[in-house]
Structure formats: C-alpha cells, structure tokens
Design an enzyme around this catalytic site. Structure first.
Site, PDB file in Angstrom:
ATOM      1  N   LEU A   1      96.965  -9.448 107.397  1.00 57.85           N
ATOM      2  CA  LEU A   1      96.464  -7.897 106.692  1.00 57.85           C
ATOM      3  C   LEU A   1      97.395  -7.614 105.185  1.00 57.85           C
ATOM      4  O   LEU A   1      98.346  -7.982 105.312  1.00 57.85           O
ATOM      5  CB  LEU A   1      96.797  -6.454 107.620  1.00 57.85           C
ATOM      6  CG  LEU A   1      96.477  -6.557 108.956  1.00 57.85           C
ATOM      7  CD1 LEU A   1      97.089  -5.491 109.588  1.00 57.85           C
ATOM      8  CD2 LEU A   1      94.785  -6.504 108.563  1.00 57.85           C
TER       9      LEU A   1
ATOM     10  N   ARG B   1     107.086   0.478  96.980  1.00 61.14           N
ATOM     11  CA  ARG B   1     108.655   0.705  97.332  1.00 61.14           C
ATOM     12  C   ARG B   1     109.444  -0.495  96.478  1.00 61.14           C
ATOM     13  O   ARG B   1     110.166  -0.795  96.358  1.00 61.14           O
ATOM     14  CB  ARG B   1     109.506   0.409  98.759  1.00 61.14           C
ATOM     15  CG  ARG B   1     109.346   2.202  99.303  1.00 61.14           C
ATOM     16  CD  ARG B   1     110.254   2.423 100.160  1.00 61.14           C
ATOM     17  NE  ARG B   1     108.730   2.041 101.350  1.00 61.14           N
ATOM     18  CZ  ARG B   1     109.225   1.275 102.630  1.00 61.14           C
ATOM     19  NH1 ARG B   1     111.036   1.351 103.293  1.00 61.14           N
ATOM     20  NH2 ARG B   1     108.698   1.157 103.365  1.00 61.14           N
TER      21      ARG B   1
ATOM     22  N   LYS C   1     102.230  -6.767  95.913  1.00 62.58           N
ATOM     23  CA  LYS C   1     103.378  -7.056  97.216  1.00 62.58           C
ATOM     24  C   LYS C   1     103.396  -8.365  97.641  1.00 62.58           C
ATOM     25  O   LYS C   1     104.308  -8.417  97.308  1.00 62.58           O
ATOM     26  CB  LYS C   1     103.777  -5.362  98.104  1.00 62.58           C
ATOM     27  CG  LYS C   1     104.692  -6.422  99.348  1.00 62.58           C
ATOM     28  CD  LYS C   1     105.485  -5.116 100.046  1.00 62.58           C
ATOM     29  CE  LYS C   1     104.359  -4.845 101.309  1.00 62.58           C
ATOM     30  NZ  LYS C   1     104.736  -4.022 102.596  1.00 62.58           N
TER      31      LYS C   1
ATOM     32  N   TYR D   1     100.902 -10.934 109.181  1.00 61.72           N
ATOM     33  CA  TYR D   1     101.169  -9.597 107.780  1.00 61.72           C
ATOM     34  C   TYR D   1     101.381 -10.663 107.049  1.00 61.72           C
ATOM     35  O   TYR D   1     101.943 -11.182 106.707  1.00 61.72           O
ATOM     36  CB  TYR D   1     102.191  -8.075 108.193  1.00 61.72           C
ATOM     37  CG  TYR D   1     101.976  -7.273 109.293  1.00 61.72           C
ATOM     38  CD1 TYR D   1     100.801  -7.378 110.078  1.00 61.72           C
ATOM     39  CD2 TYR D   1     102.902  -6.159 109.884  1.00 61.72           C
ATOM     40  CE1 TYR D   1     100.289  -6.400 111.202  1.00 61.72           C
ATOM     41  CE2 TYR D   1     102.674  -5.622 110.511  1.00 61.72           C
ATOM     42  CZ  TYR D   1     101.644  -5.148 111.041  1.00 61.72           C
ATOM     43  OH  TYR D   1     101.225  -4.114 112.081  1.00 61.72           O
ATOM     44  N   GLY D   2     100.417 -10.327 105.756  1.00 61.18           N
ATOM     45  CA  GLY D   2     101.060 -10.935 104.814  1.00 61.18           C
ATOM     46  C   GLY D   2     102.172 -10.284 104.252  1.00 61.18           C
ATOM     47  O   GLY D   2     102.335 -11.125 102.962  1.00 61.18           O
ATOM     48  N   ASP D   3     103.014  -9.558 104.724  1.00 58.16           N
ATOM     49  CA  ASP D   3     104.372  -9.364 103.500  1.00 58.16           C
ATOM     50  C   ASP D   3     105.494  -9.627 105.373  1.00 58.16           C
ATOM     51  O   ASP D   3     106.159  -9.115 104.989  1.00 58.16           O
ATOM     52  CB  ASP D   3     104.490  -7.530 103.422  1.00 58.16           C
ATOM     53  CG  ASP D   3     104.180  -6.566 104.495  1.00 58.16           C
ATOM     54  OD1 ASP D   3     104.013  -7.196 105.839  1.00 58.16           O
ATOM     55  OD2 ASP D   3     104.754  -5.653 104.518  1.00 58.16           O
TER      56      ASP D   3
ATOM     57  N   GLU E   1     103.964   4.718 117.993  1.00 56.10           N
ATOM     58  CA  GLU E   1     103.936   4.576 116.682  1.00 56.10           C
ATOM     59  C   GLU E   1     105.748   5.474 116.420  1.00 56.10           C
ATOM     60  O   GLU E   1     105.729   6.506 117.314  1.00 56.10           O
ATOM     61  CB  GLU E   1     103.415   5.262 115.760  1.00 56.10           C
ATOM     62  CG  GLU E   1     102.398   3.771 115.569  1.00 56.10           C
ATOM     63  CD  GLU E   1     103.100   2.817 115.094  1.00 56.10           C
ATOM     64  OE1 GLU E   1     103.636   2.580 114.249  1.00 56.10           O
ATOM     65  OE2 GLU E   1     102.789   1.885 116.432  1.00 56.10           O
TER      66      GLU E   1
ATOM     67  N   TYR F   1     108.207 -37.144  67.881  1.00 55.18           N
ATOM     68  CA  TYR F   1     107.568 -36.464  67.422  1.00 55.18           C
ATOM     69  C   TYR F   1     107.148 -35.980  65.850  1.00 55.18           C
ATOM     70  O   TYR F   1     108.124 -35.975  65.559  1.00 55.18           O
ATOM     71  CB  TYR F   1     107.353 -34.640  68.496  1.00 55.18           C
ATOM     72  CG  TYR F   1     107.326 -33.768  67.394  1.00 55.18           C
ATOM     73  CD1 TYR F   1     105.883 -33.951  67.730  1.00 55.18           C
ATOM     74  CD2 TYR F   1     107.119 -32.506  67.305  1.00 55.18           C
ATOM     75  CE1 TYR F   1     105.017 -31.965  67.910  1.00 55.18           C
ATOM     76  CE2 TYR F   1     106.564 -31.596  67.229  1.00 55.18           C
ATOM     77  CZ  TYR F   1     105.386 -31.831  67.354  1.00 55.18           C
ATOM     78  OH  TYR F   1     104.682 -30.291  66.670  1.00 55.18           O
TER      79      TYR F   1
END
Ligand code: UD1
Ligand code: CA
Length: 475
Positions: free
Chosen positions: A8, A15, A22, A100-102, A152, A385
């Site tokens: 996800l 934030r 994020k 979770y991706g975070d 929750e 160079y």
C-alpha cells in the site's frame, strides 16, 4: 501456494511537507518503497502489486521494474479499499501478504514467518506491543487469548484504548477468502473508511483461524509519517546494520559513529574506525582496515587492504593488500591491482594501477592505464583534458615517472622507461632509458637581492640591464 504481495503506497504523506511522494523519501540512501520491495522480493513472490495514489506517477516512474504491477487507488477510501484495488489481478489460489510502502525496516524473516503461520487456510497479522499505542488499531483478544477484532483508535472505547497490542497493518491470508471479505466491508465507522482491519471480524465469523503474531522488534514495524520519524528510522537502520556487521565478525570501533546507507558485506576481522560512511553496495574482504572519516560508496575492497583516514572511494574496484590514503580520492572507474599503493592527496578517475604500482603523493591520474611495478612520483599529473576531449595515458610495466611530471595525453610511457623529474611530456616515451624535458639550469654568482627602491630607480635598472648580453633574468 503462490504468494502475491500487495504494497500500500497511496498515502500522500502531507506531514512530510515535501514535493516528493512519501514513499520516495530516502532512508539510508534508498526510497522507503525500495526497502519494502527489497524485503518483499526475498520471499520470491509470484507477483508484487503496488497500490499507488492519484498523482503518484512519480512513484511508478521510479520503479520501472517489470516484476511490479501497479493498481491506482484514485481516492483514498481506506486500507480495505486500497487492497481491493489490487485484487482483480490476483488469482483465488494465491496467498496474499499486505505490506505498507512507508514501513521500510520490515525484516524478511518476520514476513516469511507470518506467511507460514497464515498457511493455506488461516489468517495471520503482525502486531506489536507498545508502551503507548495511541493512534494505532488495537488487537482485541478474548479471555482465551484468541483474536476476535481490531478496533481503530477513533472507534475504540476507553477500555479498548488501554490495550497495548497494536496492529502493524501487515497481514497474510488466502486471496479467495480475502476477496470475499473485502466485498463485505462497509464504511460505517468513525472515519467513514473501508477498513482492512474489519476482515478480522469477518474471518472469525467464518471460523477461520486468526493469529496475531507479535513482531520480533519494534523498529521493523514503525512507519514514517514525518521527518522526525524518518530520522529515527535512519538511526535504527544504522544501529541494526552495525550490529549485523559486528555479529558477522567485524570490529566496529563505535557503532554510534558508523553510517551504513546501503548493503555492506564484510569478511572476517574487518575493522571499521569512527565516522566511516558506507554507501550503496560495498564489499570488504577479510582483514580490511578502514580508518576514521573514510567514505566508501559502491566499491569492492580486497583482503588485507588498508584504507587510511579521510579517504573517499567511489565506484572503485580494489584488490588485496593495497594501501590507500590518508586523504586519497578514488573516483568511479578506479582499479587497483594487488599491492598497489595510493597515497595522500592522490586522485584517480577511470584509472587502473597494476600490481605493486605506487602513486604515493599529490598526483592526478585520469583516464590512465598503468602497468605493474610502476612508480609515479609526487606531483605527477596526467593532463587528460584539452578543454573539449578526454585523452588516455598508458604507462607500461616497470616505468618510473619522476616527480612533478606533466604527461600531456594522449601518450604512452614505454616499459621500464624513466621520465626525469619536472618534465612536460607531450610525445610518447620509448621503452627503457631516460626521457626528460627540462630547460638548462643557470646560476648567477654576482646576483644580489633587490634593495628598497623607488619606481624611477627600478625603471633605470631594467633599462641598464637590457643593454647587457647575458642579462640577469630577475633584474
Ligand atoms: C492503519 C490500520 C491500523 C494500524 C496502522 C498501523 C486500518 C483501518 N488501520 O491505520 O490498525 O494500527 O495502520 O500504522 O487499516 N493507504 C492507502 N490507501 C488508503 C489508506 C491508506 O494506500 O486509502 C496506505 C497508506 O499509504 C499507508 C497505509 O495504507 O501506507 C496505512 O495507512 P495509514 O493512514 O497510515 O494508517 P491508518 O489507516 O491510520
Ligand atoms: Ca500511518
């Protein structure tokens, strides 16, 4: 049972106050999402589905990898809704693991254990015991200890809020069952969201075995919502990486002062002094010694090599028994063969030093191929160079380049040749013998140092000296 991962990543991350989504914020040099994908891949899943949000095209673009599938969740209607977006692509006979991706530090072993516990017909979720679980969903167990619901924070009553076992969000169950449960979710709750956590109640009702498995460590289940949490997890990553190296036989002088921002492998009896930074993929052979303040990025270091303080090594391939620094800089494409020495204030770029060759002081070697047993004197520069093009320099085996030599590329210094100190070499140097380029040295016995003079006196001295044949050049 084939495994399908769902990650996800549709959350906006307000934030963070950042233009970057994020999950693309870097932790230890890699986006948060990259850590999760990496951990997920170790399970060798049949598929990895990433649920991304509106405006998350940057996220998709950051991971063009062909083994990833993307599901858009245009509106964030809750974690249950998010998971449902990926389900159409997942066959019923797969097992699903939601991540979770975070939450970047999740450990592969924790995940494989959870998948195993869920098995073919159970449901397993990862929980964590927290001193203060405020904000988290709470795992509710009956008197026998069986999980019957997750509530929750916003829906919890006072007693439920005292529960310290929190839901991490990671769960695993079969795709067929999950699909059914998801279709039965409603958003009749305090946040008006479709809660993934409500599948727990449905599973229990269907007589499916539900287990909450406490995570072995807290850091691995913590998410990132703001930059303070990001810094905290960066510090956790540092600590965990240092501990992993120490357990594998590395001496870390002070684990608090070692920065690991990537994947480090190390042999036995390696020693890392303070303020060492290791980035990207770094491989250290047995008994490598790394001095204070050294930065190593994407490099392989062979057995018994010593890196003295404050050297910076980036994209280099270093063989065994080399000695580097202090204050050396090895840029991408540098290669040192066995026993090569690169000393203080020496810079290498796309340059290779053969076995036993030495460049010990104040030197620039760029686009150079240097053979074995070559000695590069202090202050030697490959002038590679011309303002438009880079040209190569080849220095063959056994050559000796005197101090302060300018080697104007392209050119070759032949095997066993000696270049006299202070030479500006513009043509290739033949094998053996001595080659030098130098103006004749002169001495002026009767020269005296200037005394204080007016500008007029100075002008008349110059006029007089111009009349003489062998003029004192300093007059
Ligand atoms: C969720 C859990 C809660 C748990 C907590 C752990 C639910 C209903 N609650 O809380 O039990 O303790 O995680 O952190 O599942 N996301 C989407 N789309 C959405 C909503 C969320 O992709 O519509 C993603 C977010 O990007 C994030 C993850 O899901 O990666 C969790 O979302 P977040 O809002 O942080 O968690 P909560 O719902 O508060
Ligand atoms: Ca969260």
């Amino acid at each position: 049972m084939p495994l399908s991962l769902i990650i996800l990543a549709a959350g906006q991350g307000k934030r963070m106050h950042s233009d970057l989504p994020k999950v693309l914020q870097p932790l230890a040099g890699r986006p948060l999402l990259g850590h999760v994908i990496h951990a997920g891949r170790t399970l060798e899943p049949a598929a990895i589905h990433i649920v991304y949000g509106h405006g998350g095209d940057l996220v998709r673009a950051a991971y063009p990898d062909t083994d990833l599938s993307w599901a858009l969740q245009a509106e964030q209607l809750g974690t249950g809704h998010a998971v449902a977006q990926a389900m159409p692509d997942i066959p019923d006979d797969h097992q699903v693991l939601v991540l979770y991706g975070d939450v970047p530090l999740i450990e592969p072993n924790t995940l494989s254990d959870l998948v195993q516990r869920a098995g073919e017909d159970g449901l397993a979720l990862l929980s964590v015991h927290l001193d203060d679980a405020t904000g988290y969903g709470r795992v509710l167990r009956d008197n026998a200890g069986n999980v019957y619901r997750i509530v929750e924070e916003k829906d919890a009553n006072r007693k439920e809020k005292t529960v310290r076992e929190a839901n991490t969000g990671v769960l695993s169950t079969s795709a067929g069952r999950l699909r059914q449960w998801l279709s039965r979710l409603n958003n009749d709750n305090a946040q008006g969201e479709y809660y993934l956590t409500d599948v727990i109640t449905l599973a229990v009702r269907d007589g499916v075995k539900v287990q909450a498995v406490p995570a072995p460590t807290t850091a691995e289940v913590l998410g990132v919502n703001d930059r303070l949490q990001l810094a905290q997890l960066e510090s956790d990553f540092r600590r965990l990486s240092a501990h992993r190296l120490m357990r594998a036989g590395v001496t870390v002088v002070d684990p608090q002062r070692l920065d690991i921002r990537g994947e480090v492998t190390a042999g036995r009896d390696v020693r890392l002094d303070i303020n060492v930074v290791l980035e990207g993929r770094v491989s250290l052979g047995d008994r490598v010694v790394v001095g204070p303040g050294v930065v190593i990025r994407n490099a392989t270091i062979g057995h018994d090599t010593v890196i003295h303080p404050y050297s910076v090594i980036d994209g280099a391939d270093i063989d065994s028994r080399c000695v580097i620094g202090p204050y050396a800089r090895l840029r991408p494409g540098s290669q040192l063969a066995e026993g090569a020495h690169v000393g203080n204030f020496v810079e290498l770029k796309n340059a290779s030093l053969g076995a036993g060759s030495k460049a010990n002081h104040l030197t620039y070697l760029g686009d150079a191929t240097i053979g074995e047993r070559v000695n590069i004197g202090a202050g030697t520069i490959t002038c590679n160079y011309d303002g438009q093009n880079k040209w190569p320099t080849v220095i063959e085996d056994g050559a000796f380049v005197g101090s302060g030599s300018m080697l104007v590329a392209p050119l070759t210094v032949g095997a066993a040749a000696t270049v006299g100190a202070g030479s500006t070499i513009t043509k290739s140097v033949p094998r053996g013998g001595l080659t030098l380029e130098r103006s004749t040295q002169k001495s002026y016995a009767h020269w005296s140092r200037p005394s204080k003079a007016t500008i007029e006196e100075r002008a008349s001295t110059i006029a007089r000296s111009e009349l003489k044949d062998d003029a004192d050049p300093t007059a």
